[in-house]
Every structure is written in C-alpha cells, then in structure tokens.
Scaffold this active site. Structure first.
Site, PDB file in Angstrom:
ATOM      1  N   LYS A  61       0.855  -1.172   0.000  1.00 49.73           N
ATOM      2  CA  LYS A  61       0.000   0.000   0.000  1.00 49.73           C
ATOM      3  C   LYS A  61       0.900   1.234   0.000  1.00 49.73           C
ATOM      4  CE  LYS A  61      -3.401  -2.095  -0.664  1.00 49.73           C
ATOM      5  NZ  LYS A  61      -4.284  -1.815  -1.793  1.00 49.73           N
ATOM      6  N   LYS A 109     -13.148  -6.792  -8.510  1.00 52.56           N
ATOM      7  CA  LYS A 109     -13.700  -6.990  -7.171  1.00 52.56           C
ATOM      8  C   LYS A 109     -15.186  -7.308  -7.319  1.00 52.56           C
ATOM      9  CE  LYS A 109     -10.520  -4.207  -4.442  1.00 52.56           C
ATOM     10  NZ  LYS A 109      -9.443  -3.770  -5.324  1.00 52.56           N
TER      11      LYS A 109
HETATM   12 MG    MG Z   1      -5.994  -2.180  -5.856  1.00 54.97          MG
END
Ligand code: MG
Length: 367
Positions: free
Chosen positions: A165, A265
């Site tokens: 991240k 997703k």
């Molecule tokens: Mg991503």
C-alpha cells in the site's frame, strides 16, 4: 422456487494487525460487514456478504449497503432466486447504480442455485482449474522498514505475492518499494498499489525511480485519464483497479491498452453474475486478473475462491483470503489458506454455513 424472506445482519470484523492503512492517510480499524440470508419456500437458504473498504475507497459504505438491500428486498420476494439474470435486471430496474448493494443478494442467490443443483458455485462458473489458487498479501502502509519486515513475516507463512500500500509521500513510497523488493526472491511478485493516491507528477517520479526493479504499478492516480498518461510513459507492468467499475470501463481500457492486468472486485461490479461477465471477457482478451473484493470475512472469501478457482490458471494473476486478515469467523466451511494458496469448497453452493450466534439478530427481515 420462490424467495420468501431476506434478512440482513451487521457484523464487525476487527483486524489481526489492529488497523489497515492505505493511500492518503486512509485507515480502517474495524470493518463493518453486512451478511444477507435469502430464504426460499423450499427450505433452501443462501448467504452473501458485502464489506466496503470504509466509506472513502469506492462510492460505497456499509450503512448504504444495508439501506440499499432493504430498498431492493421487497421487489425480490416471490421471485425465483435461481433466475440470476432476471434478478439482476430487476435489481437494476428498481435501483439505479449502487452495484455493491446488489452484490450480497446476487451471491446469496448463486449459493441457492448451487445447493439446488447439488454442485459448488465454481462448477456453475465454469469448473475449477488445478488444485488451488495463488494468493497475495496486502501490506498495510507503514514506514519502509516496517513494511519490509511484515513482507518477510508473511513470506514465511507461504505468500509469494505482495501488494504494497503506497500512494503516500512519493519519496517514502520509493523507499518502501526498494526496501521490500530487496528482501524478495526473483520469482516473487511485487505490486505497488497507490490506490489513486498520487498526482501524475508524483506517479512519474516513483515510476522513474523504481524502473530498474521488477515491480507492478497499480492504480497510481484518481482518474482514468491520469492513469492512462502514466501508463503511456512507463515501461513497468500496469494494473487498473478503482477505475474499472463496469464492463464499459473494462472495454474502454482494453481498447486503449491501458493495463496489463486488471483488479476485479465482486462487489465493485455488483456480484458474481456481473463479475463473471467481466472475468469471461478478460479471458477472451488475454488480460490477467486479480480476483477479489473490497474486503470481507468468510462468506466474501468463499465467493472469491469460487470465481478465482474457476478462472484459467494462467489468467489468474492473484486472489485474496480476506478471512485470514480478520479476527472473527462468521461462517463454517470457508477456504483456509495453505502455503499462500486457497481452494474453493467442493460442497454444494458456496460451501459455507453462517454462524448464527456470531451474526446475532438481523438488522431487518423483509418478507
Ligand atoms: Mg488495488
């Protein structure tokens, strides 16, 4: 078969690491997840789950999911849960947009379809490839040295793919990527996911500073136009995620050659019905996929496993076992990671049984 009742439950999912942090200082301590149970007149039930990554990741939030499901539920009572396209078109007619709201309902109906046919959802999605699927570990944003330590520890647990991240301060992000790549083996895969956090000039600085490394760049900037401008100027392999929220955007990005891989997703696309359509298109286009969801517990992880395991191995870039990040189990039978990999259940439907004592009383029951 007819839907007789739809229940929604709220469940908190705390994290083993205490919190999860990503671009621009965004962070979640406890995930707010929603479980949907769909009941039928034949005694078969199905479950689904939706868990936004807090309210500031995609246009989605936990209370919005529960509110939207309550809005849709009355329109679904009396319908056949096995008619998935019919149901999805009905949901789209009754509530414009809000794909994440529809996701848990759609997944619960896939669970019912699988149970009523006596086959796992993965079979309905095309059949499984190989014994299991490869997972990545998301590495929460921390100082560079700490992220490298966390990667080393997850590597010991069997993971070989790591999604860092980044999307914070560009200089610190360069240090993060370098520190982590240094401790990995050449066959390990490293993804620097900025989660829309860089301005184009910052994205270019980072891409230029790490261009000697074996690293993928994921969703560097907020808009598709900005990402495309970075893509056109960096030789690094490129993944799009947040911008690819519909079949229309997937087709546009494929036409522009805007990505090498895409992150699909389930709730971002509106459930397994829509995610499968995108997955199958990517198979035809030769675009490798990360198949996952925004977040979730055992039920989300089971749904991910069925979609990922029914995707050709060479086109499955990676997948996620969210249930190993959270401290609370909400269903029996969910996939459990072994050596950085997981398999979908061979039981009918999703192969999970919600833990009613953990779910408690429904927030509402319609029907
Ligand atoms: Mg991503």
């Amino acid at each position: 078969m007819k839907i007789t009742r739809i229940e929604a439950f709220q469940v908190d999912l705390p994290l083993h690491e205490g919190n999860y942090s990503w671009s621009e200082g965004k962070s979640v301590d406890v995930f707010d997840s929603t479980v949907v149970i769909v009941h039928t007149d034949q005694g078969v039930t199905g479950c689904g789950e939706v868990c936004p990554l807090g309210p500031v990741y995609l246009p989605a939030y936990a209370r919005g999911a529960r509110s939207g499901i309550e809005e849709l539920a009355p329109h679904l009572i009396g319908r056949d849960p096995r008619d998935l396209l019919v149901l999805n078109q009905l949901m789209d007619r009754q509530l414009k947009g809000h794909p994440y709201v529809k996701s848990a309902i759609d997944v619960a109906c896939w669970d019912i379809l699988g149970k009523s046919c006596g086959v796992p959802v993965a079979t309905l999605l095309g059949g499984t490839y190989g014994d299991d699927v490869v997972l990545y570990r998301a590495i929460s944003q921390r100082p560079a040295a700490e992220m490298a330590e966390n990667v080393a520890s997850y590597r010991e647990q069997g993971y070989r793919r790591f999604q860092l991240k980044v999307g914070g301060n560009a200089d610190e992000d360069i240090a993060r990527i370098r520190a982590v790549r240094e401790i990995l083996q050449p066959t390990d895969k490293l993804i620097a996911d900025a989660n829309t956090g860089w301005l184009p000039h910052e994205a270019m600085r980072v891409c230029n500073a790490v261009r000697d490394l074996d690293v993928y760049i994921e969703q560097p900037c907020a808009s598709y136009r900005e990402c495309l401008s970075i893509r056109e100027r960096t030789p690094l392999p490129f993944i799009l995620d947040e911008n690819i929220d519909s079949l229309d955007m997937l087709l546009r990005a494929a036409g522009d050659r805007a990505m090498d891989c895409v992150n699909l997703k389930i709730s971002k696309l509106g459930g397994l019905t829509r995610a499968r359509q995108a997955r199958d298109l990517c198979i035809s286009l030769g675009i490798a996929m990360t198949i996952e969801d925004t977040w979730g517990g055992d039920i989300v992880t089971a749904a991910i496993a069925h979609l990922a395991h029914s995707t050709p191995t060479e086109l499955l870039f990676t997948s996620t076992d969210f249930n190993s990040y959270v401290t609370r189990s909400i269903a029996d039978g969910a996939p459990q990671r072994v050596n950085g990999r997981m398999a979908s259940s061979a039981s009918p439907g999703l192969g999970v049984e919600p833990l009613t004592d953990v779910l408690g009383k429904p927030v509402y029951s319609v029907g």
